[in-house]
Design a protein around this motif. Structure first.
Motif, PDB file in Angstrom:
ATOM      1  N   ALA A 131       0.837  -1.208   0.000  1.00 49.79           N
ATOM      2  CA  ALA A 131       0.000   0.000   0.000  1.00 49.79           C
ATOM      3  C   ALA A 131       0.871   1.257   0.000  1.00 49.79           C
ATOM      4  N   PHE A 132       1.965   1.212   0.758  1.00 49.90           N
ATOM      5  CA  PHE A 132       2.907   2.336   0.782  1.00 49.90           C
ATOM      6  C   PHE A 132       3.529   2.549  -0.599  1.00 49.90           C
ATOM      7  N   LYS A 170       2.298   1.669  -3.519  1.00 49.59           N
ATOM      8  CA  LYS A 170       1.253   2.185  -4.412  1.00 49.59           C
ATOM      9  C   LYS A 170       1.073   3.686  -4.246  1.00 49.59           C
ATOM     10  N   GLN A 171       0.947   4.118  -3.008  1.00 43.88           N
ATOM     11  CA  GLN A 171       0.731   5.544  -2.746  1.00 43.88           C
ATOM     12  C   GLN A 171       1.948   6.366  -3.126  1.00 43.88           C
ATOM     13  N   THR A 172       3.137   5.898  -2.759  1.00 44.70           N
ATOM     14  CA  THR A 172       4.352   6.670  -2.992  1.00 44.70           C
ATOM     15  C   THR A 172       4.654   6.834  -4.473  1.00 44.70           C
ATOM     16  N   GLY A 198       2.391   6.559  -6.863  1.00 45.69           N
ATOM     17  CA  GLY A 198       1.210   7.009  -7.588  1.00 45.69           C
ATOM     18  C   GLY A 198       0.672   5.956  -8.534  1.00 45.69           C
ATOM     19  N   ASN A 205      -1.732   3.032 -10.065  1.00 50.96           N
ATOM     20  CA  ASN A 205      -3.176   2.797 -10.068  1.00 50.96           C
ATOM     21  C   ASN A 205      -3.543   1.513  -9.332  1.00 50.96           C
TER      22      ASN A 205
END
Length: 265
Positions: free
Chosen positions: A158-159, A161-163, A165, A167
């Motif tokens: 999850a980190f 993915k967020q870091t 950007g 999809n």
């Protein structure tokens, strides 16, 4: 004032094109070397939309990571996307320089940018392929350690993915805490054994085939596929920074149009 040839020579000093892998086609691929450059555009890929963007901002050169010409062209017409891209470049007198696997391998390139983006510390090469003519080591992939309390694969995925950007991400969770991480921007799943040999519990890369996930589970390595675009887009600001430093009188823009090509449900 700078020329396409001068910008190519500068990039060759930063990420020598001689270091590209045998299958690659990095280099000065389209245009005239003596063309004056006052504005250039940096992008991960050269697409029809990116060429149109270059025209709109008055760029004489596009610098990309992925080669605009990868396989030998038997024809260049408007009947296929590659032909339309090459026709647009030549008709608009826009040159193209593409730094691909040479940029993956050098210090400060794709994989160092990816490791830095993910906050890894004590970064070292995943696999050293050799040294360049200046004696600098090079190789694709990096290994680093996480800082702070270790996470498990779901939280770390999850980190990532967020870091980045992204999809979406795909991952295998082998229930090992994430402490030592290998990264390979782009399609580097075949380096899983190298990551294991370096003592990694986790590997972040992209374009992983089904067998790769099975292998990771069997070998006890958390494997995160964060997508080709997200794991390599991190080098675009690096290229822009290099070029701005090397050519302060040239306007260096980064694409605002080229984005991840697919979505997840």
């Amino acid at each position: 004032m700078a020329t396409v040839r001068e910008i190519y020579a500068y990039l060759d000093g930063q990420a020598p094109f001689s270091l590209q892998l045998g299958f690659d086609n990095a280099g000065f691929l389209v245009g005239r070397g003596d063309r004056a450059v006052t504005t250039l555009l940096v992008s991960l890929d050269i697409t029809e939309e990116v060429v149109a963007e270059a025209v709109e901002i008055g760029a004489q050169l596009i610098v990309s990571h992925h080669p605009v010409l990868f396989h030998p062209a038997k024809s260049i017409t408007d009947r296929d996307p590659n032909g339309r891209i090459l026709l647009a470049l030549t008709e608009q007198k826009i040159a193209a320089i593409c730094a691909h696997t040479n940029l993956d391998a050098v210090f400060g390139g794709v994989n160092d940018a990816l490791a830095q983006k993910l906050g890894l510390i004590q970064v070292e090469q995943l696999k050293q392929d050799g040294v360049d003519t200046s004696g600098r080591p090079y190789g694709i992939g990096r290994v680093g350690n996480t800082s702070g309390a270790p996470m498990y694969a779901p939280a770390f995925a999850a980190f990532v993915k967020q870091t980045l950007g992204a999809n979406g991400v795909r991952y295998v969770d082998v229930r090992r805490p994430v402490r030592r991480v290998a990264v390979g921007g782009g399609a580097c799943a075949d380096m899983l054994q190298d990551a294991l040999a370096m003592g990694c519990d986790t590997f972040v890369t992209s374009d992983v085939k089904y067998n790769g996930f099975l292998d990771a589970k069997a070998l006890g390595v958390n494997l995160i596929d964060a997508g080709h675009y997200p794991t390599e887009q991190v080098v675009v600001p690096v290229l822009a920074k290099w070029l701005s430093a090397g050519f302060p009188t040239v306007t260096v823009a980064t694409t605002q149009r080229h984005k991840e090509v697919f979505s997840y449900l």
